[in-house]
Design a protein around this motif. Sequence first.
Motif, PDB file in Angstrom:
ATOM      1  N   UNK A 108       3.616   0.205   3.375  1.00  0.00           N
ATOM      2  CA  UNK A 108       3.220   1.527   3.854  1.00  0.00           C
ATOM      3  C   UNK A 108       4.261   2.590   3.497  1.00  0.00           C
ATOM      4  N   UNK A 109       5.542   2.241   3.529  1.00  0.00           N
ATOM      5  CA  UNK A 109       6.574   3.197   3.122  1.00  0.00           C
ATOM      6  C   UNK A 109       6.449   3.495   1.636  1.00  0.00           C
ATOM      7  N   UNK A 110       6.239   2.473   0.831  1.00  0.00           N
ATOM      8  CA  UNK A 110       6.053   2.679  -0.602  1.00  0.00           C
ATOM      9  C   UNK A 110       4.828   3.506  -0.919  1.00  0.00           C
ATOM     10  N   UNK A 111       3.739   3.264  -0.217  1.00  0.00           N
ATOM     11  CA  UNK A 111       2.522   4.044  -0.419  1.00  0.00           C
ATOM     12  C   UNK A 111       2.736   5.497  -0.011  1.00  0.00           C
ATOM     13  N   UNK A 112       3.427   5.720   1.089  1.00  0.00           N
ATOM     14  CA  UNK A 112       3.701   7.082   1.541  1.00  0.00           C
ATOM     15  C   UNK A 112       4.564   7.829   0.531  1.00  0.00           C
ATOM     16  N   UNK A 113       5.603   7.179   0.029  1.00  0.00           N
ATOM     17  CA  UNK A 113       6.452   7.824  -0.970  1.00  0.00           C
ATOM     18  C   UNK A 113       5.661   8.117  -2.236  1.00  0.00           C
ATOM     19  N   UNK A 114       4.797   7.198  -2.638  1.00  0.00           N
ATOM     20  CA  UNK A 114       3.971   7.413  -3.829  1.00  0.00           C
ATOM     21  C   UNK A 114       3.036   8.598  -3.652  1.00  0.00           C
ATOM     22  N   UNK A 173       3.055  12.057  -5.798  1.00  0.00           N
ATOM     23  CA  UNK A 173       1.830  12.516  -6.458  1.00  0.00           C
ATOM     24  C   UNK A 173       1.472  13.933  -6.016  1.00  0.00           C
ATOM     25  N   UNK A 174       1.589  14.218  -4.727  1.00  0.00           N
ATOM     26  CA  UNK A 174       1.302  15.559  -4.217  1.00  0.00           C
ATOM     27  C   UNK A 174       2.268  16.572  -4.830  1.00  0.00           C
ATOM     28  N   UNK A 175       3.548  16.209  -4.922  1.00  0.00           N
ATOM     29  CA  UNK A 175       4.529  17.105  -5.536  1.00  0.00           C
ATOM     30  C   UNK A 175       4.165  17.376  -6.996  1.00  0.00           C
TER      31      UNK A 175
END
Length: 86
Positions: free
Chosen positions: A11-17, A21-23
């Motif tokens: 979940x941390x990796x998905x959140x960072x990804x 992507x948003x950036x």
Amino acid sequence: MYYPYFIAYISIGLTISLVVFYWAFRTGQFSDQQRARFLPLRDETDEPPVKASRFNRIEIYGLFFLATAGLGATVALLAFALYFSK
């Protein structure tokens, strides 16, 4: 038994990804998709090299830090799981 650690790690990796992507979407990384297919045909000798700004250098260091922290977290999680798997 160690599922919560792996779920938290994923979940941390998905959140960072998703944040990265948003950036990239907000800064216009995906704005001109038609231009990408002509890049191999373009002669780049006519343009002088662009000097990296201070923000770009900070950004590169930040991305390097994130990659290093991610690899470190992976190694730590695997070592933790292997050590306490007995």
